[in-house]
Structure formats: C-alpha cells, structure tokens
Write a protein that holds these residues in place. Structure first.
Motif, PDB file in Angstrom:
ATOM      1  N   GLN A 193       4.860  -9.392   0.794  1.00 30.00           N
ATOM      2  CA  GLN A 193       4.934  -8.560   2.132  1.00 30.00           C
ATOM      3  C   GLN A 193       5.192  -7.247   2.133  1.00 30.00           C
ATOM      4  N   ILE A 194       5.503  -6.520   1.102  1.00 33.10           N
ATOM      5  CA  ILE A 194       5.323  -5.278   1.067  1.00 33.10           C
ATOM      6  C   ILE A 194       4.280  -4.546   0.237  1.00 33.10           C
ATOM      7  N   GLY A 195       3.224  -3.932   0.840  1.00 32.00           N
ATOM      8  CA  GLY A 195       2.225  -3.443  -0.141  1.00 32.00           C
ATOM      9  C   GLY A 195       2.403  -2.168  -0.539  1.00 32.00           C
ATOM     10  N   ARG A 196       1.352  -1.528  -1.447  1.00 28.13           N
ATOM     11  CA  ARG A 196       1.527  -0.468  -2.277  1.00 28.13           C
ATOM     12  C   ARG A 196       2.190   0.849  -1.278  1.00 28.13           C
ATOM     13  N   ALA A 197       1.575   0.996  -0.255  1.00 24.81           N
ATOM     14  CA  ALA A 197       1.940   2.175   0.471  1.00 24.81           C
ATOM     15  C   ALA A 197       3.481   2.428   0.901  1.00 24.81           C
ATOM     16  N   GLU A 198       3.901   1.056   1.477  1.00 17.55           N
ATOM     17  CA  GLU A 198       5.227   0.571   1.790  1.00 17.55           C
ATOM     18  C   GLU A 198       6.379   0.801   0.804  1.00 17.55           C
ATOM     19  N   TRP A 199       5.863   0.367  -0.483  1.00 14.07           N
ATOM     20  CA  TRP A 199       6.681   0.055  -1.666  1.00 14.07           C
ATOM     21  C   TRP A 199       7.111   1.706  -1.876  1.00 14.07           C
ATOM     22  N   PHE A 232       2.741   6.478  -6.736  1.00 11.79           N
ATOM     23  CA  PHE A 232       3.259   5.914  -8.006  1.00 11.79           C
ATOM     24  C   PHE A 232       3.891   6.941  -9.089  1.00 11.79           C
ATOM     25  N   ASP A 233       5.101   6.757  -9.764  1.00 10.58           N
ATOM     26  CA  ASP A 233       5.385   7.598 -10.767  1.00 10.58           C
ATOM     27  C   ASP A 233       4.930   7.364 -11.972  1.00 10.58           C
TER      28      ASP A 233
END
Length: 399
Positions: A193-199, A232-233
């Motif tokens: 439910q949580i995509g990359r951008a929102e994560w 992403f770190d």
C-alpha cells in the motif's frame, strides 16, 4: 534415510559443483588440451542446462563475459591490501554509475546485511564488533507485510527486530526512538500500500535511513542510479545477474557515511560480516563487469532478446491449442519472456509435466511454470541458437 538423486536435486547443488569443477579444471599441466567448458560439470555427473528461466541463483545467475573472466584471472596473480582495494574499487564504480558511494559485497543479500549493520551501529567500531548484540543501539527495522519474503533473515542476522506494517498510518505509528532503518523490497512494490516515493517521504520526515533491495532490477541501466536519486539512502544490487559479474558479488550504493560504515562490517574485518568474503578476484571482476555494462549498446541487446522471443513465438504459434504472449516485467527481470498458455484438459499436458519433461530431456531445459497451463520462457540467458532448441522442444511436448 537415503535421498533420491533427481535432476532437480542435482540442479540445486549446481553452484557447489561449479566451484569444484572449476578447481579441477585448473589442475592439469599446461600441455593438456583444454577440456570443453561442459566437461567440468560432466565429470561430476551433472549435465549443463539451457537456462530459460533467467538470472536465478539456483542456476548460477548469469554467464560472465570474457572481459570479466580475464580480469579475474589477472587479479589472481598478485597480492593486494583488500581494504584498500575495496575502497578504490567502490569509489571507481560510484563514479562510473553516478552515485555518491559504492561498495562490493558478497551478493545482494550480503549488501543488505552490511547496510543494516551500518544503519544500526553506524561508523562505531566497538558497536560493529558487538553485533548481533544490539544492546544500547537502535535495532528496529520497519518493513511492509506485503514485502514479506525470506530475505528479511539477512537483516535479522545483525540483531534487527522486524516491525511489520501495512498502511501509512501504521508506518507513522511504528517509528520511534528504536527505529534504525526502513527496508523496502523493490520487486514487491506493486503488492504494498506504500510505494517507493511515499516510503522515502515518511523516512526523510523522521530522519530514518532507508535500504532498497533492488537485486534483479537492471536492465534498464539507469536504475543503478535512479533509486539513489529518488532518495533511498542505500540500494542493493546483485553483481551476478544483469551486470553479469561474478555470481558471489553484489553492490551497496548510496550515502557515503553509511557505505563507509558498511565496508567495516564485511570481511576481512572481524565481526558480523567476516563470513561474507569477497576475494580480490571477485572485486576486480565486478569492476570489469560494471565497466562493460555502462559501455554496452543496451538497445541492440534488447533487439536481440526481442528476436529470440519472436523466433520462439513463431515456432509455437503453429501448434493448435497454444496461445502466446510476450511479457516484459515492469520491475525485476525487465526483459522479454514468452508466456505459453493452453488448456491442460484439452491437450493432456499439465504445466508441471511440461517443466519436468523439459528438464529431463537432452539437453535439459529449465523454464518456469507461472500457473496452470502456463509456461514462462525467459530469452535473457539463452546462448546463440538455444532459442531454436527451446522452441522445438516445447513444440514437441504438444505434437
């Protein structure tokens, strides 16, 4: 109990056999006639397989091109300080692909473990030596339940406790003073439910480091840097899949301070990553693989894969009862796959039988079953001419 030796069990042991076979191959005199590549396996009773599945670990990943194997042989003939080689090789790769920092790991799973160690212990030598004892450290890693696989074990090796969430609200509530990292499994992105951008957005708002496992996510080549550019770190890639480097290598890319700490968590240093040894040969081999990859004509490679898919579809298109489509996965293994569909009752062949009969034939062919009455044939790891062999063998199943 005695174990029945089937071709599948032999395949599962193929990676170990490759090591043994390669060692045996180099034991003869220089005057000996070089054996055919297949013989290093046949002498152990294993027949090489036509790989119609793709860059899967159980079949050995990919086939290293001459640039890579030549570099590994050259590297084997000298001694060097490994920590310095790791640093210089990582810096060189980072410049090549356009990311702030990089390190070479013992596969993508090793990159995940070392990245988690960096997030938990930071650049503190004493804390790194304590792991997996995380006393006095942040040790919670947040992950979506939809991203549940066996891979989280690589995080738990460090002493991390996985905190599972489904929604953004649960994610926000899960972040606290013990949160060390948020982990994202890239190929599972469509499931959650949580995509990359929102994560990334939530992580940055709370100052929590993120790690994205993108092991099989090249091609396209730009993904080597776009996930870092998204925020992403740390990002983990396999070195032995799309890059076609040594199978026992991986890349950890991202924030310089975290990559620096992760280097301290891997062999030859003691502690949690001591068993994750990357030899001088593998380091130099992966450097050569990345150099090759960034200079490739990727459009030409894609046209070659499309041509293989067209050949297979052309042969199988004449078989009554089969329907065919070419599928290119959006995320992992972004290459053409020929999907073969049929009604099992009408044709009297199940997809399980089809997979088994192909693997038991001569030569053995490995393809994947993606459902009832459905086979999936990857064109990626087929060698020249093998597309015709695969097409004819699959056609014969239904003749």
């Amino acid at each position: 109990m005695p174990v029945k030796l089937t071709r599948r069990r032999v395949l599962q042991g193929g990676a170990s056999a490759a090591v043994l076979g390669a060692a045996a191959c180099g034991s003869g005199s220089e005057a000996d006639t070089p054996a055919a590549p297949e013989e290093v396996y046949r002498r152990l009773g294993i027949e090489p397989v036509i790989n119609g599945i793709g860059t899967v670990t159980v079949l050995g990943g990919s086939l290293m091109p001459p640039e890579v194997t030549d570099a590994m042989v050259a590297a084997s003939r000298n001694f060097v300080p490994l920590p310095e080689l790791q640093e210089r090789a990582g810096d060189h790769i980072a410049r090549l692909i356009g990311v702030p920092a990089a390190m070479i790991s013992a596969g993508a799973a090793s990159a995940m473990t070392c990245g988690t160690a960096a997030a938990i212990a930071g650049d503190d030598d004493e804390k790194l030596r304590m792991l997996p004892d995380t006393t006095g450290m942040k040790n919670e890693v947040i992950q979506q339940r939809a991203h549940l696989t066996g891979y989280q074990a690589q995080l738990e090796l460090v002493g991390a406790k996985i905190v599972w969430v489904d929604t953004r609200e649960e994610l926000e509530a899960a972040i606290n003073e013990r949160t060390a990292m948020m982990f994202f499994l890239n190929f599972a992105d469509p499931r959650g439910q949580i995509g990359r951008a929102e994560w990334i957005e939530v992580a940055r708002a709370h100052g929590v480091p993120t790690l994205n496992d993108a092991a099989a996510d090249i091609p396209p080549p730009e993904r080597l840097h776009t996930y870092v550019e998204e925020g992403f770190d740390m990002v983990a890639f396999s070195g032995g899949k799309g890059l076609m480097g040594p199978q026992a290598t991986g890349l950890l890319l991202g924030r310089p301070d975290l990559i620096r700490a992760a280097r301290k968590a891997i062999s030859p240093f003691g502690g949690i990553g001591r068993g994750m040894k990357v030899g001088k040969e593998e380091i130099v081999g992966l450097v050569a693989a990345v150099e090759r990859y960034v200079s490739l004509d990727h459009d030409a490679e894609r046209r070659a894969l499309d041509a293989r898919a067209e050949l297979i579809s052309g042969v199988l298109g004449s078989v009554s009862g089969l329907s065919l489509e070419t599928h290119v996965p959006e995320i992992a293994n972004h290459v053409p796959h020929v999907v073969v569909n049929w009604n099992e009752g009408d044709l009297g062949v199940t997809s399980e039988d089809a997979v088994a009969r192909l693997l038991e034939g001569d030569p053995p062919i490995a393809v994947s079953r993606s459902g009832e009455g459905q086979l999936r044939i990857s064109t990626w790891m087929l060698r020249p001419g093998q597309d015709a062999v695969v097409a004819e063998r699959v056609r014969a199943l239904f003749a």
